[in-house]
Design an enzyme around this catalytic site. Structure first.
Site, PDB file in Angstrom:
ATOM      1  N   CYS A 148       1.980   1.924  -9.349  1.00  0.00           N
ATOM      2  CA  CYS A 148       2.573   0.767  -9.428  1.00  0.00           C
ATOM      3  C   CYS A 148       3.461   0.698 -10.856  1.00  0.00           C
ATOM      4  CB  CYS A 148       2.051  -0.525  -8.967  1.00  0.00           C
ATOM      5  SG  CYS A 148       0.292  -0.174 -11.106  1.00  0.00           S
ATOM      6  N   HIS A 162      -2.650  -4.439 -12.863  1.00  0.00           N
ATOM      7  CA  HIS A 162      -2.086  -4.087 -11.917  1.00  0.00           C
ATOM      8  C   HIS A 162      -0.150  -4.473 -12.121  1.00  0.00           C
ATOM      9  CE1 HIS A 162       0.377  -3.409  -7.535  1.00  0.00           C
ATOM     10  NE2 HIS A 162       0.875  -4.924  -7.665  1.00  0.00           N
TER      11      HIS A 162
END
Length: 407
Positions: free
Chosen positions: A97, A352
């Site tokens: 990510c 994230h």
């Protein structure tokens, strides 16, 4: 009767000779036919080999032609934002990510892709697999030419693994940005492209050190790729705006006690005043909000407090004359508008990344969350300001500003 008996042996001998002659002729004829067949087979084999060789040459020419055409296509692509089929996502191929968010920021910047499309294509397949700019160019072409909603950056990920940038590793976005940028710069062969890349991203500052006991002073010019702004002041108080963070970064700092420096004129360690002056700002300015800090227990703590940042940023209105070391022409171009935000959610151990990017051609905001891409509003971007009570919420970590009026 006697005459007949004498003639019979001669007749038999003649017949035997005739048969022998016939057999000999037959053998000779068969040999000639066999020779002709062998020569015919050799001729056919030669013709077949020639045709095969011609076909291989023709195939090689077509493959070379196709490779050249592909390379020409690669060097003619622009930013992903120029697409008519909309923005394209990147599949998460193993805790990627952070990498995906940074790639989207690079490839949505048409100033960067304008440089990328002019690179020298590596000559052989092995070099192509190890060349980061070329693999980024291939990924850009796939994102532009494909009709799917997202593509998998596996080839680029394999290329980066050669340089110790591996999958299934939690990366800090600021550090990974520096790693990617340096790999791109190092593997660009054309000096003029290296210069353009540096001019596009590099910040120039002048560091000052002044002895507080005498008039001794040193100056040194240095460059950086990001402005690493503190989000707490020297007394660990929360800074309330991005402008406050900039003021804190360029504010002079006294070096005392164990931080004192050696003064050549005084001949001993003395208190010094350390300051930073801004010399040059690039077309694409990357600001690093230092939200991760070390506590006394060596535990990395995330600072999630509310910190707003503006869409438009004028450095002339933020910094004082004493904090600048630039002429009027340089300072006239220090007006920026926000281009992208790389946001982090979660904790330091389990987080994230996603990216909010404004299309330079459409002037619309998009959220790039791995393979999911959607159009968003400025209010959605403002949700990354942070919140003291939402430690797992999204907080802006990298801010990328673009010059309004480049020189």
């Amino acid at each position: 009767m006697r005459c007949e008996r004498e003639c019979l042996p001669r007749l038999e001998a003649l017949l035997v000779l005739r048969e022998l002659s016939f057999c000999l002729c037959t053998i000779l004829l068969m040999g000639q036919r066999s020779g002709r067949q062998e020569r015919s087979k050799k001729l056919e084999l030669t013709l077949s080999e020639n045709m095969k060789a011609e076909a291989e040459v023709q195939n090689s020419k077509e493959e070379a032609k196709e490779a050249k055409a592909k390379d020409q296509r690669l060097t003619s692509v622009f930013g992903v934002a120029d697409l008519k089929n909309g923005a394209i996502g990147l599949y998460n191929v193993g805790q990627s990510c952070c990498l995906n968010s940074l790639l989207q920021v690079f490839l949505m910047n048409i100033h960067f892709t304008g440089i990328l499309r002019r690179i020298t294509v590596p000559p052989c397949a092995a070099q192509k697999r190890r060349n980061v700019p070329y693999q980024m160019l291939l990924l850009l072409e796939e994102m532009q030419c494909g009709k799917q909603k997202a593509v998998a950056p596996m080839d680029l990920a394999c290329c980066l693994s050669v340089y110790k940038v591996n999958l299934f590793v939690q990366y800090d976005a600021a550090q990974l940005f520096l790693t990617l940028w340096n790999l791109i710069k190092r593997q660009m062969k054309k000096p003029e492209l290296v210069e353009k890349l540096s001019y596009l991203y590099t910040i120039c500052v002048q560091e000052h050190l002044a002895c507080q006991k005498c008039s001794f002073e040193t100056k040194r010019n240095s460059s950086m790729l990001t402005l690493p702004l503190p989000v707490l002041d020297s007394n660990s108080h929360v800074l309330k705006t991005l402008e406050d963070c900039l003021q804190c970064f360029f504010h002079p700092e006294e070096l005392t006690d164990h931080n004192m420096c050696f003064c050549e004129q005084c001949g001993r360690k003395t208190p010094f005043l350390q300051s930073m002056k801004l010399v040059h700002l690039p077309q694409t300015l990357t600001i690093h909000l230092k939200r991760f800090c070390f506590e006394k227990s060596a535990y990395i703590h995330k600072l999630s407090h509310y910190l707003p940042f503006p869409q438009d940023l004028d450095f002339n209105a933020v910094l004082t004359e004493n904090q600048c070391q630039a002429d009027d022409n340089e300072k006239a171009a220090w007006q920026y508008e926000l281009f992208a935000v790389v946001a982090h959610s979660g904790s330091t151990n389990c987080g994230h990344y996603c990216a909010y990017i404004r299309s330079l051609t459409e002037c619309k905001w998009y959220c790039f969350n791995d393979s999911e891409v959607c159009q968003v509003s400025w209010d959605d971007v403002k949700c990354t300001y942070g919140h003291s009570n939402l430690h797992w919420g999204e907080t802006a970590y990298l801010l990328i500003y673009m010059k309004k009026h480049p020189q």
